[in-house]
Design a protein around this motif. Structure first.
Motif, PDB file in Angstrom:
ATOM      1  N   THR A  17       1.171  -1.288  -0.449  1.00  0.00           N
ATOM      2  CA  THR A  17      -0.272   0.050  -0.025  1.00  0.00           C
ATOM      3  C   THR A  17       0.572   1.056   0.444  1.00  0.00           C
ATOM      4  O   THR A  17       1.974   1.048   0.315  1.00  0.00           O
ATOM      5  CB  THR A  17      -0.770   0.250   1.379  1.00  0.00           C
ATOM      6  N   GLU A  18      -0.056   2.176  -0.443  1.00  0.00           N
ATOM      7  CA  GLU A  18       0.815   3.788   0.106  1.00  0.00           C
ATOM      8  C   GLU A  18       0.176   4.606   1.471  1.00  0.00           C
ATOM      9  O   GLU A  18      -0.821   3.662   2.126  1.00  0.00           O
ATOM     10  CB  GLU A  18       0.700   4.756  -0.873  1.00  0.00           C
ATOM     11  N   ARG A  20      -1.290   6.619   2.270  1.00  0.00           N
ATOM     12  CA  ARG A  20      -2.406   7.854   2.615  1.00  0.00           C
ATOM     13  C   ARG A  20      -3.435   7.587   3.214  1.00  0.00           C
ATOM     14  O   ARG A  20      -4.283   6.586   3.572  1.00  0.00           O
ATOM     15  CB  ARG A  20      -2.199   8.047   0.711  1.00  0.00           C
ATOM     16  N   SER A  22      -6.575   7.201   2.332  1.00  0.00           N
ATOM     17  CA  SER A  22      -7.849   6.304   1.342  1.00  0.00           C
ATOM     18  C   SER A  22      -7.242   4.609   1.384  1.00  0.00           C
ATOM     19  O   SER A  22      -8.043   3.939   1.172  1.00  0.00           O
ATOM     20  CB  SER A  22      -7.728   6.596  -0.073  1.00  0.00           C
ATOM     21  N   SER A  23      -5.304   4.911   1.040  1.00  0.00           N
ATOM     22  CA  SER A  23      -5.152   3.841   1.319  1.00  0.00           C
ATOM     23  C   SER A  23      -5.378   2.681   2.203  1.00  0.00           C
ATOM     24  O   SER A  23      -5.532   1.609   2.525  1.00  0.00           O
ATOM     25  CB  SER A  23      -3.366   3.766   0.818  1.00  0.00           C
ATOM     26  N   GLY A  26      -8.492   1.689   2.766  1.00  0.00           N
ATOM     27  CA  GLY A  26      -8.622   0.431   1.536  1.00  0.00           C
ATOM     28  C   GLY A  26      -8.093  -1.045   2.410  1.00  0.00           C
ATOM     29  O   GLY A  26      -8.411  -1.932   2.298  1.00  0.00           O
TER      30      GLY A  26
END
Length: 56
Positions: A17-18, A20, A22-23, A26
């Motif tokens: 993942t990143e 962020r 939103s990540s 997720g």
């Protein structure tokens, strides 16, 4: 459905993942999916870790 099928056939899951917001949201969803697959379809699957691939 493709994700559930892949997790049903897998023995391990490594999440990439990143860093962020939103990540992270997720990640929460996929961890829930892995738990459901483990409970109902594939008790052998194991979450082995999370790799942060990109940091700002």
């Amino acid at each position: 459905m493709l994700t559930v099928n892949a997790l049903t056939a897998a023995t391990h899951a490594l999440l990439v993942t990143e860093s962020r917001v939103s990540s992270v949201e997720g990640l929460s969803e996929i961890v829930t999916t892995i738990a459901e697959v483990q409970e109902n379809l594939n008790e052998d699957i194991e979450l082995v870790g999370v790799v942060i691939n990109k940091e700002r």
